[in-house]
Design an enzyme around this catalytic site. Structure first.
Site, PDB file in Angstrom:
ATOM      1  CG  HIS A  57     -10.277  22.980 -18.018  1.00  0.00           C
ATOM      2  ND1 HIS A  57     -11.625  23.200 -18.058  1.00  0.00           N
ATOM      3  CD2 HIS A  57      -9.716  23.923 -18.833  1.00  0.00           C
ATOM      4  CE1 HIS A  57     -11.877  24.229 -18.864  1.00  0.00           C
ATOM      5  NE2 HIS A  57     -10.737  24.676 -19.347  1.00  0.00           N
ATOM      6  CG  HIS A  74     -10.216  29.556 -17.954  1.00  0.00           C
ATOM      7  ND1 HIS A  74     -10.409  28.449 -17.145  1.00  0.00           N
ATOM      8  CD2 HIS A  74     -10.440  29.132 -19.222  1.00  0.00           C
ATOM      9  CE1 HIS A  74     -10.751  27.422 -17.897  1.00  0.00           C
ATOM     10  NE2 HIS A  74     -10.775  27.805 -19.158  1.00  0.00           N
ATOM     11  CG  ASP A 119      -8.118  27.080 -21.540  1.00  0.00           C
ATOM     12  OD1 ASP A 119      -8.526  26.153 -20.824  1.00  0.00           O
ATOM     13  OD2 ASP A 119      -8.871  27.958 -22.028  1.00  0.00           O
ATOM     14  CG  HIS A 137      -8.113  25.387 -26.594  1.00  0.00           C
ATOM     15  ND1 HIS A 137      -7.558  25.184 -25.357  1.00  0.00           N
ATOM     16  CD2 HIS A 137      -9.397  25.772 -26.370  1.00  0.00           C
ATOM     17  CE1 HIS A 137      -8.475  25.408 -24.430  1.00  0.00           C
ATOM     18  NE2 HIS A 137      -9.591  25.774 -25.022  1.00  0.00           N
TER      19      HIS A 137
END
Ligand SMILES: [Zn+2]
Length: 304
Positions: A79, A236, A240, A263
């Site tokens: 973030h 969100h 990421d 990720h």
């Protein structure tokens, strides 16, 4: 606009690690052009510099963790990295006195606000861009991610599919350099109520609370006030993705299409891109010597 930037003075942020639950302070310090983003673990005396690169990612299951060759690590960097990317900060030294970046409100909002309050300083050194030359795809079970050439922008087309009916299927497409991304940067991390205990039994999410994550129980959002925006869940994931793309070390020009990624998938994709030099080109943008093959000057102004 097309020159490298750093913070104009030290930005200090206090908080708690989402996974380790420990108090932590970070200082974002100005750094010279071409030095990039570096983390420095000031609770450790030596071998304490960790560079956020594609190859330094040592764990990407729930958050992005980077480690140096001595095994010194920093986790949950994504973030903060997204905030730096979004503000066009190319160079900064981030001092940290623990091994996890503070989670704050679970989004990039507070990082952005604090950095904006202190200010941003522009150098005379041009920014660096990685432009994608051909489509690269990475798949893992039902998850998918690809990156393909685009003219001057970074497009991210992201989709999530959850069995939970409140989250369900959400998709959003953003033009990173040409849009107001405040809804993306304000979007918080989320989890299912039934997963909270499982994570905590594994020694994770020890700092997790309704102040730093959206918690979904069946058809209900437990947090008072509900969502910050309609597509907060997928937004969100885009946040990421932006943070994880910054580990390429460059401003990315390309189009990402991703379904159910995270990720690990973003990192696997970047590793695949870097496997072959033919997959990408690196540019240093100088306003007077722009290559017309890359794009016209007007559009380029937005890349910074
Ligand atoms: Zn996140």
């Amino acid at each position: 606009m097309l020159n490298q930037k750093t913070v104009s003075n030290t930005v200090t942020i206090n908080g708690t690690g989402l996974h380790n639950g420990k108090k932590v302070t970070i200082n974002i310090l100005p750094a010279l052009p071409n030095s990039g983003i570096q983390f420095k673990r000031i609770d450790i005396e030596k071998n304490n510099i960790i560079t956020p690169t594609v190859y330094n990612v040592t764990n990407a299951t729930l958050c992005t963790t980077i480690s140096n060759e001595y095994g010194v690590k920093v986790s949950t960097i994504e973030h903060l990295m997204a905030a730096l990317f979004g503000l066009g900060i190319d160079n900064a030294l981030i001092e940290i006195n623990n091994d996890e970046v503070p989670i704050l409100d679970g989004s990039a909002k507070i990082f952005i606000e604090k950095i904006k309050t202190i200010g941003i300083k522009e150098s005379n050194t041009p920014i660096k861009i990685i432009s994608i030359n051909k489509k690269i795809t990475y798949k893992e079970e039902n998850k998918f991610i690809s990156i393909e050439p685009s003219k001057t922008n970074l497009l991210i087309d992201f989709e999530i599919k959850y069995q939970n009916s409140l989250i369900g299927t959400q998709r959003n497409l953003v033009d990173v350099y040409n849009s107001n991304l405040s809804e993306i940067y304000d979007s918080r991390t989320f989890c299912l109520y039934e997963d909270v205990k499982k994570l905590q039994d594994m020694g994770l999410a020890l700092g997790g609370s309704l102040d730093n994550a959206i918690v979904v129980k069946d058809n209900e959002i437990i947090n008072i006030g509900g969502l910050r925006n309609e597509k907060e869940f997928v937004n969100h994931k885009i946040l990421d993705c932006i943070g994880d793309l910054f580990l390429s070390g460059y401003k990315v020009v390309g189009k990402i299409v991703c379904s159910q990624g995270g990720h690990k998938l973003t990192n696997d994709l970047l590793r695949k891109v870097y496997e072959d030099k033919k997959n990408f080109s690196l540019y240093e943008i100088k306003e007077k010597t722009l290559s017309n093959t890359l794009i016209d000057k007007v559009s380029l102004r937005s890349i910074a």
